[in-house]
Design a protein around this motif. Sequence first.
Motif, PDB file in Angstrom:
ATOM      1  N   ALA A  82     -27.203 -58.190  -0.558  1.00  0.00           N
ATOM      2  CA  ALA A  82     -27.227 -57.100  -1.541  1.00  0.00           C
ATOM      3  C   ALA A  82     -25.825 -56.563  -1.780  1.00  0.00           C
ATOM      4  CB  ALA A  82     -28.162 -55.994  -1.074  1.00  0.00           C
ATOM      5  N   HIS A  83     -25.026 -56.471  -0.714  1.00  0.00           N
ATOM      6  CA  HIS A  83     -23.622 -56.051  -0.873  1.00  0.00           C
ATOM      7  C   HIS A  83     -22.847 -57.055  -1.717  1.00  0.00           C
ATOM      8  CE1 HIS A  83     -23.054 -52.410   1.479  1.00  0.00           C
ATOM      9  NE2 HIS A  83     -23.848 -52.901   2.428  1.00  0.00           N
ATOM     10  N   SER A  84     -23.063 -58.347  -1.469  1.00  0.00           N
ATOM     11  CA  SER A  84     -22.370 -59.381  -2.234  1.00  0.00           C
ATOM     12  C   SER A  84     -22.742 -59.299  -3.714  1.00  0.00           C
ATOM     13  CB  SER A  84     -22.719 -60.758  -1.669  1.00  0.00           C
ATOM     14  OG  SER A  84     -22.124 -61.776  -2.421  1.00  0.00           O
ATOM     15  N   MET A  85     -24.036 -59.110  -4.000  1.00  0.00           N
ATOM     16  CA  MET A  85     -24.481 -58.994  -5.384  1.00  0.00           C
ATOM     17  C   MET A  85     -23.904 -57.730  -6.030  1.00  0.00           C
ATOM     18  SD  MET A  85     -26.197 -60.309  -7.863  1.00  0.00           S
ATOM     19  CE  MET A  85     -27.234 -61.535  -7.028  1.00  0.00           C
ATOM     20  N   ALA A  86     -23.853 -56.632  -5.282  1.00  0.00           N
ATOM     21  CA  ALA A  86     -23.322 -55.377  -5.808  1.00  0.00           C
ATOM     22  C   ALA A  86     -21.849 -55.521  -6.175  1.00  0.00           C
ATOM     23  CB  ALA A  86     -23.513 -54.261  -4.780  1.00  0.00           C
ATOM     24  N   ARG A  87     -21.071 -56.176  -5.318  1.00  0.00           N
ATOM     25  CA  ARG A  87     -19.642 -56.347  -5.599  1.00  0.00           C
ATOM     26  C   ARG A  87     -19.432 -57.266  -6.807  1.00  0.00           C
ATOM     27  NH1 ARG A  87     -15.164 -54.990  -3.086  1.00  0.00           N
ATOM     28  NH2 ARG A  87     -16.375 -54.286  -1.274  1.00  0.00           N
ATOM     29  N   LYS A  88     -20.215 -58.334  -6.857  1.00  0.00           N
ATOM     30  CA  LYS A  88     -20.071 -59.276  -7.967  1.00  0.00           C
ATOM     31  C   LYS A  88     -20.348 -58.586  -9.300  1.00  0.00           C
ATOM     32  CE  LYS A  88     -21.787 -63.727  -9.664  1.00  0.00           C
ATOM     33  NZ  LYS A  88     -22.705 -64.879  -9.391  1.00  0.00           N
ATOM     34  N   THR A  89     -21.374 -57.746  -9.336  1.00  0.00           N
ATOM     35  CA  THR A  89     -21.723 -57.060 -10.576  1.00  0.00           C
ATOM     36  C   THR A  89     -20.697 -55.984 -10.917  1.00  0.00           C
ATOM     37  OG1 THR A  89     -24.070 -57.445 -10.108  1.00  0.00           O
ATOM     38  CG2 THR A  89     -23.523 -55.754 -11.754  1.00  0.00           C
ATOM     39  N   ALA A  90     -20.305 -55.194  -9.913  1.00  0.00           N
ATOM     40  CA  ALA A  90     -19.329 -54.129 -10.173  1.00  0.00           C
ATOM     41  C   ALA A  90     -17.988 -54.704 -10.616  1.00  0.00           C
ATOM     42  CB  ALA A  90     -19.154 -53.270  -8.921  1.00  0.00           C
ATOM     43  N   ASP A  91     -17.670 -55.930 -10.161  1.00  0.00           N
ATOM     44  CA  ASP A  91     -16.395 -56.562 -10.530  1.00  0.00           C
ATOM     45  C   ASP A  91     -16.461 -57.298 -11.864  1.00  0.00           C
ATOM     46  OD1 ASP A  91     -14.829 -55.714  -8.446  1.00  0.00           O
ATOM     47  OD2 ASP A  91     -15.052 -57.527  -7.230  1.00  0.00           O
ATOM     48  N   SER A  92     -17.585 -57.278 -12.507  1.00  0.00           N
ATOM     49  CA  SER A  92     -17.669 -57.971 -13.799  1.00  0.00           C
ATOM     50  C   SER A  92     -16.694 -57.329 -14.783  1.00  0.00           C
ATOM     51  CB  SER A  92     -19.098 -57.909 -14.353  1.00  0.00           C
ATOM     52  OG  SER A  92     -19.488 -56.562 -14.576  1.00  0.00           O
ATOM     53  N   GLY A  93     -15.917 -58.139 -15.458  1.00  0.00           N
ATOM     54  CA  GLY A  93     -14.879 -57.640 -16.360  1.00  0.00           C
ATOM     55  C   GLY A  93     -13.540 -57.466 -15.689  1.00  0.00           C
ATOM     56  N   ARG A  94     -13.490 -57.745 -14.394  1.00  0.00           N
ATOM     57  CA  ARG A  94     -12.241 -57.601 -13.636  1.00  0.00           C
ATOM     58  C   ARG A  94     -11.203 -58.596 -14.145  1.00  0.00           C
ATOM     59  NH1 ARG A  94     -10.526 -59.861  -8.504  1.00  0.00           N
ATOM     60  NH2 ARG A  94      -9.175 -58.405  -7.363  1.00  0.00           N
ATOM     61  N   LEU A  95      -9.943 -58.125 -14.265  1.00  0.00           N
ATOM     62  CA  LEU A  95      -8.865 -58.984 -14.736  1.00  0.00           C
ATOM     63  C   LEU A  95      -8.520 -60.001 -13.658  1.00  0.00           C
ATOM     64  CD1 LEU A  95      -6.619 -56.265 -16.414  1.00  0.00           C
ATOM     65  CD2 LEU A  95      -8.253 -57.804 -17.510  1.00  0.00           C
ATOM     66  N   LEU A  96      -8.498 -61.270 -14.036  1.00  0.00           N
ATOM     67  CA  LEU A  96      -8.303 -62.345 -13.069  1.00  0.00           C
ATOM     68  C   LEU A  96      -6.883 -62.880 -13.140  1.00  0.00           C
ATOM     69  CD1 LEU A  96     -11.649 -64.307 -13.543  1.00  0.00           C
ATOM     70  CD2 LEU A  96     -11.084 -62.575 -11.817  1.00  0.00           C
ATOM     71  N   PRO A  97      -6.231 -63.046 -11.967  1.00  0.00           N
ATOM     72  CA  PRO A  97      -4.874 -63.603 -11.946  1.00  0.00           C
ATOM     73  C   PRO A  97      -4.814 -64.949 -12.639  1.00  0.00           C
ATOM     74  CG  PRO A  97      -5.475 -62.734  -9.785  1.00  0.00           C
ATOM     75  CD  PRO A  97      -6.717 -62.695 -10.617  1.00  0.00           C
ATOM     76  N   GLY A  98      -3.721 -65.178 -13.361  1.00  0.00           N
ATOM     77  CA  GLY A  98      -3.535 -66.437 -14.069  1.00  0.00           C
ATOM     78  C   GLY A  98      -3.984 -66.397 -15.512  1.00  0.00           C
ATOM     79  N   THR A  99      -4.658 -65.315 -15.910  1.00  0.00           N
ATOM     80  CA  THR A  99      -5.103 -65.191 -17.308  1.00  0.00           C
ATOM     81  C   THR A  99      -4.074 -64.397 -18.102  1.00  0.00           C
ATOM     82  OG1 THR A  99      -6.351 -63.159 -16.913  1.00  0.00           O
ATOM     83  CG2 THR A  99      -7.499 -65.247 -16.567  1.00  0.00           C
ATOM     84  N   SER A 100      -4.078 -64.581 -19.393  1.00  0.00           N
ATOM     85  CA  SER A 100      -3.142 -63.848 -20.252  1.00  0.00           C
ATOM     86  C   SER A 100      -3.450 -62.351 -20.231  1.00  0.00           C
ATOM     87  CB  SER A 100      -3.208 -64.382 -21.684  1.00  0.00           C
ATOM     88  OG  SER A 100      -4.527 -64.279 -22.211  1.00  0.00           O
ATOM     89  N   GLU A 101      -4.743 -62.000 -20.103  1.00  0.00           N
ATOM     90  CA  GLU A 101      -5.119 -60.578 -20.039  1.00  0.00           C
ATOM     91  C   GLU A 101      -4.529 -59.920 -18.792  1.00  0.00           C
ATOM     92  OE1 GLU A 101      -7.982 -62.835 -22.466  1.00  0.00           O
ATOM     93  OE2 GLU A 101      -7.216 -63.054 -20.415  1.00  0.00           O
ATOM     94  N   PHE A 102      -4.586 -60.632 -17.662  1.00  0.00           N
ATOM     95  CA  PHE A 102      -4.016 -60.106 -16.416  1.00  0.00           C
ATOM     96  C   PHE A 102      -2.508 -59.922 -16.568  1.00  0.00           C
ATOM     97  CE2 PHE A 102      -1.966 -60.638 -12.315  1.00  0.00           C
ATOM     98  CZ  PHE A 102      -2.731 -59.864 -11.467  1.00  0.00           C
ATOM     99  N   ASP A 103      -1.821 -60.937 -17.077  1.00  0.00           N
ATOM    100  CA  ASP A 103      -0.363 -60.865 -17.224  1.00  0.00           C
ATOM    101  C   ASP A 103       0.036 -59.743 -18.174  1.00  0.00           C
ATOM    102  OD1 ASP A 103      -0.172 -63.011 -15.512  1.00  0.00           O
ATOM    103  OD2 ASP A 103       0.042 -64.500 -17.123  1.00  0.00           O
ATOM    104  N   SER A 104      -0.716 -59.564 -19.237  1.00  0.00           N
ATOM    105  CA  SER A 104      -0.404 -58.514 -20.205  1.00  0.00           C
ATOM    106  C   SER A 104      -0.551 -57.133 -19.576  1.00  0.00           C
ATOM    107  CB  SER A 104      -1.318 -58.640 -21.423  1.00  0.00           C
ATOM    108  OG  SER A 104      -1.102 -57.581 -22.328  1.00  0.00           O
ATOM    109  N   LYS A 105      -1.632 -56.936 -18.814  1.00  0.00           N
ATOM    110  CA  LYS A 105      -1.848 -55.640 -18.164  1.00  0.00           C
ATOM    111  C   LYS A 105      -0.784 -55.392 -17.092  1.00  0.00           C
ATOM    112  CE  LYS A 105      -4.464 -53.051 -18.869  1.00  0.00           C
ATOM    113  NZ  LYS A 105      -4.408 -51.763 -19.635  1.00  0.00           N
ATOM    114  N   LEU A 106      -0.426 -56.437 -16.346  1.00  0.00           N
ATOM    115  CA  LEU A 106       0.616 -56.275 -15.326  1.00  0.00           C
ATOM    116  C   LEU A 106       1.924 -55.812 -15.967  1.00  0.00           C
ATOM    117  CD1 LEU A 106       1.351 -58.608 -12.316  1.00  0.00           C
ATOM    118  CD2 LEU A 106       3.224 -57.920 -13.805  1.00  0.00           C
ATOM    119  N   ASN A 107       2.317 -56.462 -17.047  1.00  0.00           N
ATOM    120  CA  ASN A 107       3.558 -56.088 -17.717  1.00  0.00           C
ATOM    121  C   ASN A 107       3.495 -54.676 -18.289  1.00  0.00           C
ATOM    122  OD1 ASN A 107       4.961 -58.505 -17.250  1.00  0.00           O
ATOM    123  ND2 ASN A 107       3.935 -59.499 -18.988  1.00  0.00           N
TER     124      ASN A 107
END
Length: 946
Positions: free
Chosen positions: A474-499
């Motif tokens: 249940a904890h694993s499912m909760a984290r997976k759902t709460a992290d939906s939309g999380r910016l992932l390293p290596g994506t252009s969205e992540f790099d743009s937000k970092l900058n």
Amino acid sequence: MIRSSGCLVIIIFSLVFQEATAQVKEIYGKVYESETGEALVGANVYIKGATGGVLSGEDGWFSLKFNRSLPFTLVISGLGFKKQEIVVDANTDNIIVELSPSILAVNEVVFTASRLEESIMRSPVAIEKLTIRDLRESPAATLFDAMEYVKGVQMTTVSFGFKVPNTRGFNNTTNPRFLSMVDGSDTQAPGLGVSIANSLGPSELDIESIEIVPGATSALYGMNALNGTFNMVTKNPFVYEGISFYQRTGVNHIDGIDFAPQVATEYAFRIAKALNDKFAFKINAGDFRGTDWVVQDYRDLRPAVNLSTGLVGAENPALDPLNSYGNESQNRRMLDLADGRRYEVRRTGYFERDLVNKAYGVRNTKLDAALHYKVNPDAELSYTYRFGSTDAIYQRGNRIRLDDYRVQQHKIAFKSENLIMQGYYLSENTRDSYNLRPLAENMDKSFKSDNIWFNEYSSVFNESFQQGLPSAMAHSMARKTADSGRLLPGTSEFDSKLNELIRINNWDEGAQLILEHQLFHFEWQYNLRDRIEAVDILIGSDYRDYIIHPEGNSFINPYTRGDETLNYGKIGAFVQLSKTLNQDRLKLMASGRVDKAQFFPIRFNPRFAAVYSIDDHQHIRASIQNGFRFPTIFEGFSAVNNGGIIRYGGTELMTGNQRLFENSYLRSSVERFQDAIVTDINQGLSKENAILQNGHLLMENNYTYLIPEEIKALDIGYRASLFYNKLFFDFDFYYNMYDNFIDQIEIAVPNRGEIRSASGEPNPDIWSQMEDLNSHTKYRMWTNSKSRYHNFGYSTQFSLNLAKKMVLSGNYTYATLHKIDRRDLEGLETAFNTPEHTVNFSLTDRELSKKLGYSVAWRWQSTFIWNSPLATGQVPSFNTLDLQLSYKLPKLNAIVKAGATNVLNERYTQYVGGPEIGGFYYFSITAEGIWDKLHLGSRQSNQLMK
């Protein structure tokens, strides 16, 4: 004050005038090699105690101008030859000198130990010296790496090419207790309060020597010279002329674990020319680029926090890997979930490797230029400009990415036989640098706020558990759902937000680090030896002003609580007396220094020392001293919103009206209190009763506002050159006693009310605020330890000339924290952070054949405990093997070198949370003094080949 300052200026300039107006005379001589009878090219000839000098020319002849009274002592030396001293008087005509070979450097002259030139054998305190020859023959890739082989020196690798030196214990990754200088001027960054490795220092082409003084030197240098001092001495363009360059190419990461093998390159050049007898200049430039070592320590910093629920290891919902950020204490909540248990849950965070831009690239670009003017043959005026720009990782309380960090220094200096003056202005600009911890936190918050994320987590867990999933799933499912939309390293969205985030100067919203501060320093010293014969007297004073521009996230002006400029001034003065007795066999020295730093009381630093020469080859030394260290700017006046924890400087001016020290609990006790409540609730107790039952765990803070650190130090040593200079031996022992160590304590302050009632009794009404993460504020405060620390150690070193030019060297260092009196409450105990045992061995033969040489070095250090605000743990023992092979190219005046550090590529770390260091394999070529090759006409000689 103004009148006395004006008198001092008049006195100093009258001394300058006297030094500059003496009559000029000239002497001539010739230098030979004793073994071959050939003229010796490039011998260094200078007057003892004077500035500069000359080099012997192609035929061995030299001409030296002087303007002092006779008699005086002339010093003739050369790389690989025994130094000679000749007394010049009215009867001296042309001087003929024969220099004999010297394999061991037993006749070196040092300056840093006493602020006077003296034989290293007769120094009153322990001192080590690395010469040009030592640096060239070392298998180390850089000069900072070469210091790691020196007796008693501990180097901490913060980043590839970024090492922090220390001696005699109490090490850390910034080390404000160790003074780093270039030609006697401090290289520290004003805002950070420490030197950023060698980012502002000279390249290897411009270094004449490095002098290292282990232990306190605050009786002469003041401010922060408590653990040790090193001074890089650069080459004078009147003496060392010519065009020089080097190119080094190497490779690291050959195991392919973090990256494919990465190329590192470094180059530097030096141009120096004496235009005539009056003017000389030099220009140095260098650039280093490579790929950093990677941090890979993912141990959980809070592995047992959910132990009462049975969730540990990877299933721990409060998982906090060491080199992952955004999942610290402020990124957590206590959640009461559907399975009837209370859990500590943290946000997911990001690993460091995902947050460092430029693919972990490191860089150091530097430039310096100097113009020298000889007022007369014995007095020299110079202007020097230095610039450095750095990309690296820097570690303070958090890991910080320095990106185009720039530091500059302007310096004017005057040096004569008796008078030395220098003034310099140093500025820093962090440019695009940023803090990894708030970067990760705000990266997480950028797609979901904490409230939304934790609400989703709770909702999904409860629904999953009620549908029959076990708690862990249940904890694993909760984290997976709460992290939906999380910016992932290596994506252009992540790099743009970092900058975007690294350009926001507010650590509640971004991560930018802005430091744009300056310091001004002026000092002078005068030797009264020509005025007083009974005893040698050296006097001097200095003034320093830190100019801090608060930017809203690192400093504030404590007077206005705004961004107005803050000045932090300091003034000091010293006197040193020395006397030789018993036919010069006994040398006694006494010095005293007075320092006054703004906001702190006057402190007095005395030192007494003696050197006894058993004969010309054996010397015993002893010293006892008292020293102080005043807080750095950051320790005294910082105001950092560190993402959920606020860091404040420890001066009363900063926080006295807020009563933070007086109305707080130790944070360590608050976390223990919270953990106990979680356990009791999970065992069926109500929250209210759990709070009352565990209130006794809360410990009131008893630390208070900053005062200077203090050390009392005893040093004893023996140094000898035996068996006709075939064996050099050195031993030193020290015992230190520290009071009022400056360190950090973490406290928790209730958002309302007092922890004690009006009658002085503990106030239970406050305890519920300590349980609720949103009802109290956490601070990290600079303060003083209440303990007294005793540490001692000893080091021994030998160098043995085995055959011809083959030398076997070794050293052993022992260091221990002997005992602690008046132990602090838990929450603050200054870390020793030093291995108990360190061993170095090396075998060097600079002429295996006429052109071929080699060096092999082995280093080992024992396991030790590392304690820092980032993490605490054990640093495993390690050993490294380094080697180099060199080949001379006489026609090009060059040396090529192939070598490797950690040649077996056995990874190791030097502190908890630090990078894993592997092998580095390099090839380099160095050429020096090549005016003649370019038909530019110079007196520069073939120093390299000697």
